[in-house]
Write an enzyme that holds these catalytic residues in place. Structure first.
Site, PDB file in Angstrom:
ATOM      1  N   GLY A 226      34.139  39.721  22.522  1.00 21.66           N
ATOM      2  CA  GLY A 226      35.232  40.424  23.092  1.00 21.66           C
ATOM      3  C   GLY A 226      35.746  39.353  24.010  1.00 21.66           C
ATOM      4  O   GLY A 226      35.777  38.240  24.087  1.00 21.66           O
ATOM      5  N   SER A 227      36.454  40.092  25.058  1.00 23.99           N
ATOM      6  CA  SER A 227      37.321  39.458  26.134  1.00 23.99           C
ATOM      7  C   SER A 227      36.289  38.616  27.227  1.00 23.99           C
ATOM      8  O   SER A 227      35.085  39.173  27.529  1.00 23.99           O
ATOM      9  CB  SER A 227      38.165  40.188  26.946  1.00 23.99           C
ATOM     10  N   GLY A 231      32.854  40.444  29.034  1.00 24.48           N
ATOM     11  CA  GLY A 231      31.701  39.540  28.884  1.00 24.48           C
ATOM     12  C   GLY A 231      31.132  39.117  30.192  1.00 24.48           C
ATOM     13  O   GLY A 231      29.730  39.342  30.211  1.00 24.48           O
ATOM     14  N   GLU A 247      30.491  35.790  22.939  1.00 18.76           N
ATOM     15  CA  GLU A 247      31.639  35.035  22.201  1.00 18.76           C
ATOM     16  C   GLU A 247      32.972  35.792  22.694  1.00 18.76           C
ATOM     17  O   GLU A 247      33.134  36.907  22.707  1.00 18.76           O
ATOM     18  CB  GLU A 247      31.302  34.998  20.825  1.00 18.76           C
ATOM     19  N   GLN A 328      47.525  46.318  23.620  1.00 19.60           N
ATOM     20  CA  GLN A 328      47.851  44.906  23.111  1.00 19.60           C
ATOM     21  C   GLN A 328      49.409  44.670  23.277  1.00 19.60           C
ATOM     22  O   GLN A 328      49.811  43.455  23.426  1.00 19.60           O
ATOM     23  CB  GLN A 328      47.426  44.687  21.702  1.00 19.60           C
ATOM     24  N   GLU A 382      45.049  33.543  27.957  1.00 16.21           N
ATOM     25  CA  GLU A 382      44.861  34.093  26.745  1.00 16.21           C
ATOM     26  C   GLU A 382      45.984  35.300  26.697  1.00 16.21           C
ATOM     27  O   GLU A 382      46.406  35.846  27.349  1.00 16.21           O
ATOM     28  CB  GLU A 382      43.489  34.663  26.247  1.00 16.21           C
TER      29      GLU A 382
END
Ligand code: NAD
Length: 482
Positions: A226-227, A231, A247, A328, A382
């Protein structure tokens, strides 16, 4: 209306507090995909207790029997590929060919880890005397898998399959954006013969479930994709004595050197930037072009951006689906606004607001910003949508400096005919995945997958043969004397 449930302790049950949430089709907000349990800490506690009670027998089962379940799950996926793919498109928004491809990859993952179940082994070590020193492997116990929405079945499969292959129990928390895909994965495993109770499926928001699941003493390993922000939270919660695999995001560059064929370079850059509506952790987000082919490569990237047919991915003529959720959509629109406020130059679309798009869904036009300075927010953060920042650079050295100047280090590509330059790029670039003459996105079935810097905590990459199996097992060193 279809109401769905958690799977805990071998039974399909509602959230204890009775809460629910809706998931709607991102291409058509009028289309209700389903209603799912909004689980809370009480459900998390039940899930942990249930898997703890039941997973021991799975660990001691003949590895061939464990492999058989994973193999059968792959068979089941392939027999119902079409309907699974349609449902995935309806829930996540990706076009049907991409949804089909994702379920195929999921089946392949199940087969890959079915094989690994049979290959997990220990080692022997030289030691003086007549005794024997060897290592044996055992499961870590309960593995918690927390996954994102953008590959809502293939990413969970590369966590759940190796966990099950090595005899662990699994608690699976899918993204709240793609709860139905998560449910289908569990249903298929159960139909393939996974004993009741070895897996728990818990639906709901990560903010409600993260802490009670991650901090439970019974959970031996947490695997998360995820983001970066999430994380970091999980890293803090997990503490020092849990296996942790994170990840996370990317800000992936594609460097085009002046010896590149402009058409090929544009194809690689545009494929990397716009496939899956830019919603891949490995999507190209920056294109760094060296020398006087800049204008021609930009022209051809723009031509490719213009050529997309945007709409509902169930229509086979559509080549770009919607963004997956309102959040999103807001994020991507906000980043486009940031670009406009920063005074960046738009090469496509040529004006804001954007040209007309289909109504009722979270659609955006693929967007190309040019002459983007490396300090721009757009060039550093991102975006996770079909928005690419193109920059003109003077030399390979400057391209590399731009490429490595961000916090992330997931994927990177270079387009060149110069093999020695390509080889030095593989050494010089801050990325876990390095592509030469192909797009940043798209990775091999059994090759190591993972990033560096903010893209990963770099403990045991995913999809990596022995590296993966190491994450899901612990070793004991045994000293045998006669
Ligand atoms: P996200 O971090 O918002 O959510 C991921 C998962 O974490 C979801 O299941 C969510 O419910 C859960 N979560 C949220 N808050 C939590 C908390 N406090 N505690 C525990 N769990 C929590 O990410 P997303 O929006 O689902 O996915 C997009 C991100 O994922 C992007 O940054 C993308 O780059 C990244 N991603 C990375 C990879 C990779 O392999 N590196 C692959 C796909 C996506």
């Amino acid at each position: 209306m279809s109401e769905h449930l958690n799977y805990i302790g071998g039974a399909w049950i509602a959230a204890q507090a009775g809460g629910t949430f809706e998931r709607r089709n991102p291409a058509d907000q009028g289309d209700l995909v389903g209603v799912f349990p909004a689980s809370t800490a009480a459900d998390a506690a039940s899930a942990v207790a249930a898997v703890k009670r039941s997973c021991g027998n799975w660990a001691t089962l003949d590895p061939q029997a464990r492999a058989g379940v994973l193999d059968k799950a792959a068979d089941l996926i392939l027999t119902r590929l079409e309907s699974l793919a349609q449902e995935l498109t309806r829930e996540e928004g990706k076009i049907l060919s991409a949804a089909t491809q994702e379920w195929r990859r999921t089946a392949a993952n199940f087969r890959l880890y079915a094989g690994e179940a049979l290959r997990t082994r220990g080692e022997t070590f030289p030691e003086a005397g007549k005794g024997l020193v060897c290592s044996i492997r055992e499961p870590v116990g309960i593995v918690l898998a927390i996954t994102p929405w953008n590959f809502p079945v293939s990413i969970p499969s590369r966590k759940i399959a190796p966990a099950l292959a090595t005899g662990n129990g699994v608690i699976y928390k899918p993204s709240e954006v793609t709860p139905l895909a998560g449910q289908r994965l569990v249903e298929i495993l159960l139909e393939a013969g996974l004993p009741a109770g070895v897996i728990a499926l818990i639906q709901g928001r990560g903010q409600d479930l993260g802490e009670p699941l991650i901090t439970s003493d019974a959970v031996g390993a947490v695997t998360f994709t995820g983001s970066y922000a999430t994380g970091c939270l999980i890293h803090r919660l997990a503490g020092p004595d849990k296996r942790l695999q994170l990840e996370m995001g990317g800000k992936n560059p594609c460097i085009v050197l002046q010896d590149a064929d402009p058409a090929r370079a544009a194809e690689i850059a545009a494929t990397g930037s716009f496939s899956l509506t830019g919603q891949a952790c490995t999507a190209t987000s920056r294109v760094l072009i060296v020398g006087d082919i800049y204008e021609e490569v930009v022209r051809q990237i723009v031509a490719r951006a213009k050529a997309f047919k945007i709409g509902n991915g169930l229509d086979p003529s559509v080549t770009m689906g919607p963004l997956a959720s309102e959040a999103q959509y807001r994020r991507v629109r906000e980043m486009i606004e940031v670009g406009m406020t920063e005074g960046l130059k738009l090469a496509f679309p040529l004006r804001e607001p954007q040209p007309a798009l289909p109504a009722g869904g979270y659609f955006v036009t693929p967007t190309v910003f040019i002459d983007v300075p490396k300090e721009s927010r757009l060039a550093r953060e991102e975006i996770f949508g079909p928005v690419v920042c193109v920059s003109r650079v003077e030399s390979y050295a400057q391209a590399l400096e731009y490429a490595n100047s961000v916090d992330y280090g997931l994927a990177a590509s270079i387009v060149t005919r110069d093999l020695s330059r390509a080889l030095s790029f593989a050494r010089d670039i801050d990325a876990g995945i390095v592509k030469v003459n192909s797009a940043t996105g798209g990775v091999g079935l059994s090759a190591p997958f993972g990033g560096i810097k903010h893209s990963s905590n770099q403990t045991y990459k995913e999809q990596a043969g022995h590296g993966v199996m190491d994450f899901y097992t612990r070793t004991k060193t045994v000293y045998l004397a006669s």
